[in-house]
Motif scaffolding. Structure first.
Motif, PDB file in Angstrom:
ATOM      1  N   THR A 359      44.015  36.070  34.571  1.00  0.00           N
ATOM      2  CA  THR A 359      42.666  36.614  34.420  1.00  0.00           C
ATOM      3  C   THR A 359      41.776  36.151  35.579  1.00  0.00           C
ATOM      4  OG1 THR A 359      42.948  36.447  32.018  1.00  0.00           O
ATOM      5  CG2 THR A 359      40.723  36.864  32.828  1.00  0.00           C
ATOM      6  N   SER A 360      41.099  37.112  36.203  1.00  0.00           N
ATOM      7  CA  SER A 360      40.219  36.798  37.346  1.00  0.00           C
ATOM      8  C   SER A 360      38.765  37.121  36.996  1.00  0.00           C
ATOM      9  CB  SER A 360      40.629  37.622  38.563  1.00  0.00           C
ATOM     10  OG  SER A 360      40.378  39.002  38.311  1.00  0.00           O
ATOM     11  N   GLU A 361      37.851  36.659  37.838  1.00  0.00           N
ATOM     12  CA  GLU A 361      36.429  36.983  37.648  1.00  0.00           C
ATOM     13  C   GLU A 361      36.215  38.497  37.720  1.00  0.00           C
ATOM     14  OE1 GLU A 361      33.213  34.868  39.542  1.00  0.00           O
ATOM     15  OE2 GLU A 361      34.472  33.084  39.809  1.00  0.00           O
ATOM     16  N   THR A 362      36.948  39.137  38.612  1.00  0.00           N
ATOM     17  CA  THR A 362      36.838  40.601  38.741  1.00  0.00           C
ATOM     18  C   THR A 362      37.240  41.280  37.431  1.00  0.00           C
ATOM     19  OG1 THR A 362      37.388  40.394  41.077  1.00  0.00           O
ATOM     20  CG2 THR A 362      37.586  42.598  40.117  1.00  0.00           C
ATOM     21  N   ASP A 363      38.330  40.795  36.820  1.00  0.00           N
ATOM     22  CA  ASP A 363      38.770  41.338  35.527  1.00  0.00           C
ATOM     23  C   ASP A 363      37.648  41.242  34.497  1.00  0.00           C
ATOM     24  OD1 ASP A 363      41.330  41.864  36.446  1.00  0.00           O
ATOM     25  OD2 ASP A 363      42.151  39.957  35.745  1.00  0.00           O
ATOM     26  N   ASP A 365      34.352  40.918  34.984  1.00  0.00           N
ATOM     27  CA  ASP A 365      33.204  41.789  35.308  1.00  0.00           C
ATOM     28  C   ASP A 365      33.515  43.253  34.992  1.00  0.00           C
ATOM     29  OD1 ASP A 365      31.830  39.557  36.092  1.00  0.00           O
ATOM     30  OD2 ASP A 365      32.217  39.809  38.238  1.00  0.00           O
ATOM     31  N   LEU A 366      34.730  43.692  35.298  1.00  0.00           N
ATOM     32  CA  LEU A 366      35.136  45.073  34.985  1.00  0.00           C
ATOM     33  C   LEU A 366      35.175  45.288  33.473  1.00  0.00           C
ATOM     34  CD1 LEU A 366      37.999  45.567  37.619  1.00  0.00           C
ATOM     35  CD2 LEU A 366      35.801  46.765  37.590  1.00  0.00           C
ATOM     36  N   THR A 367      35.641  44.257  32.748  1.00  0.00           N
ATOM     37  CA  THR A 367      35.716  44.350  31.281  1.00  0.00           C
ATOM     38  C   THR A 367      34.325  44.475  30.675  1.00  0.00           C
ATOM     39  OG1 THR A 367      37.777  43.086  31.194  1.00  0.00           O
ATOM     40  CG2 THR A 367      36.457  43.137  29.183  1.00  0.00           C
ATOM     41  N   ASP A 369      31.599  45.663  32.033  1.00  0.00           N
ATOM     42  CA  ASP A 369      31.072  47.000  32.339  1.00  0.00           C
ATOM     43  C   ASP A 369      31.701  48.066  31.447  1.00  0.00           C
ATOM     44  OD1 ASP A 369      29.533  45.849  34.304  1.00  0.00           O
ATOM     45  OD2 ASP A 369      30.832  46.450  35.978  1.00  0.00           O
TER      46      ASP A 369
END
Length: 380
Positions: A359-363, A365-367, A369
């Motif tokens: 799990t990444s920070e991008t994951d 943030d996308l979740t 949204d």
């Protein structure tokens, strides 16, 4: 396949690449049966099993001889509960558990109730916590076993295991904990615990292998075998050992011990970020205590939406579940959230997010949204 973001690590985890690498030789080159004592093929397999046993014991603070291999946590739970019931056969028997336990525990208690056991199911408060006072008051002269999970698989709520162990010890009662979601995620221990179920696939090991920790050097009965035929695993669980999976379980345990604490901090940060973002949606509610809980899990309810539709839409881009993987196919609300007093509608419209190694920070943030988009669209 174009997979969605994976946030269902409480259901299962991917095998770590080091785990796969450690397992591969035991499918082919070292294919021996660990029970073949008369030649090198068997010796090689047996050595690998015993090394893995040491590593798994080390993860939970046990002795290697206290680890009994099974096909997974469900079998470990059945062995622990049914095996204890049979060990006390002929005596009046009372057991204590809670309404928020995993179905593997609740269904197994239902089976021994049919055979005459008395079972007390403790309620929980709106945060998912049991009352220690209520637990103590539930103990009867013929109470044989207390069975309470270390950490809840749906909410991440952690029970006061140390206090429960002390209470059980003071009353000379067996304490069995389902530590499936805790082992490898947070530090666990065996002091005062008699039986503990753990599973490899929840900690980046393979599916189909688990263990039951059985405490040695005490006077209370140990569970009687539920599978017979050869006396493997100290007579407690017969059957040819799954050597590659056991090797993988050992490697996964070794890796978790090394990386668990740092990973817990990283995931807690990401989990808090996810909660902050998702809870900005009006009429959303966090389920479970925030005081003592796993660092990588959150469970959130959404008002004014239909649960099945919500889950279907969210899963188009983010793989999540509404509760335990064992019961997530059911449109019924989670028994855990029901026990915490949630309405059926909110219980059905709840999502468990469980984070993990990939799990990444991008994951996150996308979740955030995507969940916002889905919920607001469904409320139109």
């Amino acid at each position: 396949m174009n997979y969605p973001i994976y946030l269902d690590y409480n259901a299962t985890t991917p095998c770590a690449s080091e785990v796969i690498e450690a397992m591969l030789p035991y499918f082919g080159t070292h294919f021996g049966n660990a029970a073949s004592k008369s030649h090198p093929y068997g010796w090689m397999a047996e050595n690998a099993v015993e090394e893995a046993r040491e590593k798994i014991a080390h993860l939970i603070g046990a002795k290697a001889k206290e680890i009994i291999f099974t096909s997974g946590a469900t079998e470990s739970i059945n062995l622990g509960i049914k095996g204890t019931f049979e060990a006390y056969q002929g005596e009046k028997q009372h057991y204590i558990t809670a309404w928020t336990e995993h179905k593997a525990v609740l269904d197994t208690f239902a089976e021994i109730q049919k055979k005459g056991a008395e079972v007390t199911y403790l309620p929980v408060d709106s945060m998912g916590n049991i009352s220690m006072e209520e637990l103590e008051n539930s103990i009867l002269p013929h109470t044989k076993l207390i069975c309470l999970m270390w950490a809840n698989n749906e909410t991440g709520v952690i029970h006061p295991v140390e206090k429960i162990a002390d209470l059980a010890e003071s009353k000379n009662i067996i304490f069995f904990t389902d530590a499936v979601q805790a082992a490898g995620k947070i530090p666990v221990f065996t002091k005062g615990i008699h039986l503990m179920a753990i599973s490899a696939h929840k900690l980046y090991g393979p599916k189909g292998v688990g263990a039951l920790y059985v405490r040695h050097n005490h006077d209370l009965p140990k569970p009687l075998a539920q599978i017979h035929g050869g006396g493997h695993e100290k007579g407690m669980r017969s059957g040819t050992l799954n050597v590659p999976a056991i090797v993988g379980f050992g490697k996964a345990s070794e890796l978790r011990l090394a990386e668990m604490n740092a990973e817990a901090l990283r995931l807690e940060f990401l989990r808090n970020r996810l909660e902050k973002g998702v809870l900005e949606i009006p009429d959303t509610f966090l389920n479970g205590s925030q005081e003592f809980r796993l660092p990588h899990v959150t469970n959130i309810s959404y008002g004014e939406v239909e649960g099945e539709e919500l889950l279907k839409k969210v899963n188009q881009k983010v793989a999540v579940s509404s509760g335990s993987a064992c019961t997530s196919i059911s449109p019924k609300p989670s028994h855990v959230l029901q026990a915490m007093g949630l309405s059926s509608d909110l219980g059905r419209a709840s999502i468990r997010f469980s984070l993990g190694k990939n799990t990444s920070e991008t994951d996150i943030d996308l979740t955030i949204d995507w969940v916002k988009k889905v919920v607001l669209e469904l409320r139109k």
